[in-house]
Design an enzyme around this catalytic site. Sequence first.
Site, PDB file in Angstrom:
ATOM      1  N   CYS A 106       0.844  -1.198   0.000  1.00 21.86           N
ATOM      2  CA  CYS A 106       0.000   0.000   0.000  1.00 21.86           C
ATOM      3  C   CYS A 106       0.884   1.256   0.000  1.00 21.86           C
ATOM      4  O   CYS A 106       1.527   1.544  -1.009  1.00 21.86           O
ATOM      5  CB  CYS A 106      -0.973  -0.052   1.173  1.00 21.86           C
ATOM      6  SG  CYS A 106      -2.415   1.016   0.939  1.00 21.86           S
TER       7      CYS A 106
ATOM      8  N   HIS B 270      -3.456  -5.507   0.515  1.00 25.30           N
ATOM      9  CA  HIS B 270      -2.923  -6.060   1.762  1.00 25.30           C
ATOM     10  C   HIS B 270      -3.102  -7.575   1.814  1.00 25.30           C
ATOM     11  O   HIS B 270      -4.119  -8.076   2.304  1.00 25.30           O
ATOM     12  CB  HIS B 270      -3.640  -5.423   2.960  1.00 25.30           C
ATOM     13  CG  HIS B 270      -3.405  -3.961   3.110  1.00 25.30           C
ATOM     14  ND1 HIS B 270      -2.419  -3.438   3.917  1.00 25.30           N
ATOM     15  CD2 HIS B 270      -4.033  -2.902   2.549  1.00 25.30           C
ATOM     16  CE1 HIS B 270      -2.444  -2.111   3.864  1.00 25.30           C
ATOM     17  NE2 HIS B 270      -3.411  -1.764   3.033  1.00 25.30           N
TER      18      HIS B 270
ATOM     19  N   GLU C  38      -1.268  -9.415   3.669  1.00 27.70           N
ATOM     20  CA  GLU C  38      -0.899  -9.807   5.036  1.00 27.70           C
ATOM     21  C   GLU C  38      -2.089  -9.839   5.987  1.00 27.70           C
ATOM     22  O   GLU C  38      -1.959 -10.229   7.156  1.00 27.70           O
ATOM     23  CB  GLU C  38       0.167  -8.854   5.585  1.00 27.70           C
ATOM     24  CG  GLU C  38      -0.345  -7.515   6.106  1.00 27.70           C
ATOM     25  CD  GLU C  38      -0.684  -6.486   5.035  1.00 27.70           C
ATOM     26  OE1 GLU C  38      -0.966  -5.329   5.379  1.00 27.70           O
ATOM     27  OE2 GLU C  38      -0.663  -6.841   3.841  1.00 27.70           O
TER      28      GLU C  38
END
Length: 237
Positions: A89, A175, A177
């Site tokens: 990001c 994202h 993660e």
Amino acid sequence: MRVHVLQHVAFEGLGCIEDWIDSRQATLSFTRFFSAHENSLPAIEAFNLLIVLGGPMSVNDQTEYPWLAQEKILIQHAIAARKPVLGICLGAQLIAYSLGATVYRNSVKEIGWFPVEAIPDLPEQAFKFPAQATVFHWHGETFDLPDGTIHLAKSAGCLHQAFQYQDYVIGLQFHLETTTDIAGQIVLHCADELAEELSKDQLYIQDETQILTLTPQYSKAVNGLMMKILDFLAQDI
């Protein structure tokens, strides 16, 4: 392996990346720009892999966040030294900027779980995304592709979703993660932004309930994709 993480806000952490670091028995260090005690930058020789996390600020907010100037220099030096770098990001936007591209407001914001599509017919050295994957977004800016990079993924709301520089740098607008905890923390700390965007009735904005309900459904798959990206970046370490 020595992994260094550039963290911009406390509520955007490593998520599933920490599991990968543990599995590699790697040492882990941080620069936490929000902390008065942990905000120093490392020497290039101190790490093998650099991970640049997200945050609500802009690459262009250097007056408000003067540490951005030194962070950009570190990223440039890491890339020049052929250190593997992953940006997420804001981290991807910082990589793009550090490689000479312009970062600017996208025509729409994307907040929530929306699909990205792989760019077809990529060079052999490129990381290959699945044809389509539903991933977690929270961004309102985009960037031009830096010279010499490979465009990896796009979405209906944002053309430049992922890119690769040579064989050791990857930037992701989204994202991978994300865990249930990470999604909950971002929703909690960015509730004002979410409420403001929902009031505009935009196409690529989900509400809190949608985001938190969809996270367990999609997070396992995106976490697996993150592990593959990290393996790709670390293959020569």
